[in-house]
Design an enzyme around this catalytic site. Structure first.
Site: not given
Ligand SMILES: C[S@@+](CC[C@H](N)C(=O)[O-])C[C@H]1O[C@@H](n2cnc3c(N)ncnc32)[C@H](O)[C@@H]1O
Length: 418
Positions: A281, A350, A255, A238
């Site tokens: 998802d 990232c 998420d 977040g």
């Molecule tokens: C790079 S992290 C996000 C970091 C967040 N935006 C932040 O600033 O704190 C990627 C996120 O994508 C989520 N994720 C992965 N596949 C996904 C999907 N198919 N649908 C929704 N979320 C997904 C993961 O659970 C993870 O929390």
């Protein structure tokens, strides 16, 4: 000292390294499984494993210089030697403690060999490691993508402890905090401190700020000010949701991970910010309305976070990068359908892999003529933190190095033609 003092932490570090290098886990996940240890030992085990992962190629060169026959890469003797030497080089552990805590790990095994190699190297004296080579496949990939200067910068940066970056909801509060705590502001609502304990800093309890690398705070700065209704896709835990909410937008945060969304919920409570949370998802979910702006901070190899999470350099194999690229392409296609005409889609990762950044956006634009890149305006991002070409933003090792460096990042803002 009792004969096994300090050994449980080293044994746990050995298990963490095995989980990361052989089973591809994150260090955080591997560390969370060390539930038999008291917190101080668990922290020590994670620190030892982290210092080892930062330095494997250089530690291996030292080990190879002291053995007649090369030890197999995944042998227990090599892993124990790596973690013993990493303590000396990275944590300043005294020689006698390095040896006394390493030998019990190879009881009933290559104890004499490990004792002999450690003795030889410690007598010789270990070099000060001001740079650390990265794993060979990573250096080859980054050399091809970004050139030698970037690889050399990454070698210097991985050897240093990164600074602590804080993001603030309120710009005036960040300036005040920087002045009062000897911090430095490199962008609006940002303060950089020399590393220190987060919980001891003023304002943690009252939620005025959160920890976020400066590079990670850049994508949300590209959300247009006038966008009212914003979707934060892949939002947990977040950091970016908090930025968007603090800037006054209405936020919906999606998420797929319930546990990570739990952390997002706690973060919002602590910072007194609000967002609508959806566990779904994004490849299957469909929103009931279109949005003025969408931030897609896509799951990726996370190789840009190599300074704080050196294990990413071992986990990001070509197959993993290819799987992530396919997922990113799918998520981009979904998000593109949920944008109002004229709306902005900010895509970020990232990652230091062009497959997950430049190539994803190039492929998206080739397949979607209804979208175009919208370059950042001069005042949207701190110029010193970004290298800019073709309208997207690429943050590479070496940028702001004298100030402590940044995570590697890629971001692009696409606009749906009206
Ligand atoms: C790079 S992290 C996000 C970091 C967040 N935006 C932040 O600033 O704190 C990627 C996120 O994508 C989520 N994720 C992965 N596949 C996904 C999907 N198919 N649908 C929704 N979320 C997904 C993961 O659970 C993870 O929390």
């Amino acid at each position: 000292m009792p004969s096994d003092e300090g050994v449980p932490a080293r044994r746990a570090a050995l298990q963490m390294l095995d989980a990361v290098l052989r089973r591809g886990q994150t260090l955080e996940a591997a560390g969370a499984r060390a539930t038999n240890l008291v917190p101080v030992d668990r922290a020590l085990a994670s620190a030892i494993a982290g210092e080892t992962l930062r330095r494997i190629p250089d530690l291996d060169a030292l080990i190879d210089s002291a053995t007649k026959q090369r030890l197999p890469d995944d042998s227990k003797a090599r892993t124990v030697l790596r973690l013993a030497l990493a303590q000396k080089v990275g944590l300043g552990t005294p020689d006698h403690a390095v040896v006394a805590t390493a030998l019990p790990l190879v009881d009933g095994g290559p104890r004499r060999l490990v004792h002999g190699v450690l003795g030889t190297l410690l007598r010789r004296g270990l070099p000060v490691m001001e740079t650390c080579r990265l794993p060979e496949p990573v250096e080859e990939r980054w050399q091809a993508a970004w050139g030698e200067d970037v690889v050399l910068a990454a070698r210097r940066l991985i050897a240093r402890r990164p600074p602590l970056d804080l993001s603030f909801a309120d710009g005036a509060a960040s300036d005040e905090f920087a002045q009062a705590n000897g911090g430095r502001s490199l962008a609006p609502r940002h303060v950089r401190l020399e590393s220190s304990s987060v919980a001891d800093l003023p304002g943690f309890g009252t939620g005025g700020w959160w920890v976020q690398d400066l590079a990670a705070s850049l994508p949300a700065r590209l959300i247009p000010t006038l966008a009212k209704d914003v979707l934060d896709l892949c939002a947990a835990p977040g950091g970016k949701t908090m930025q968007i909410a603090a800037a006054g937008h209405r936020v919906t945060s999606v998420d797929s991970s319930e546990s990570r969304l739990g952390r997002l919920r706690e973060n919002l409570q602590r910072t007194h910010l609000s967002a609508e949370l959806v566990t779904a998802d994004a490849l299957l979910w469909t929103p009931k309305r279109q949005f003025d702006a969408i931030l897609l901070d896509a799951p990726c190899s996370a190789t840009g976070t190599y300074r704080r999470h050196p294990e990413v350099l071992y986990r990001a194999r070509p197959r993993v990068i290819a799987e992530n690229s396919a997922l990113q392409a799918g998520l981009l296609d979904r998000a593109a359908q949920w944008l109002k005409p004229g709306g902005a889609l900010v895509y970020s990762v990232c990652s230091l892999e062009p497959d997950e950044g430049e190539e994803r956006i190039t492929a998206f634009l080739e397949a979607n003529s209804g979208f175009e890149l919208q370059p950042r305006a001069a005042d949207e991002l701190p110029a010193s933190a970004t290298a800019n070409s073709r309208g997207w933003v690429r943050v590479l090792p070496g940028l702001l190095e004298a100030e402590g460096g940044l995570d590697g990042f890629f971001m692009a803002r696409l606009v749906r033609k009206g």
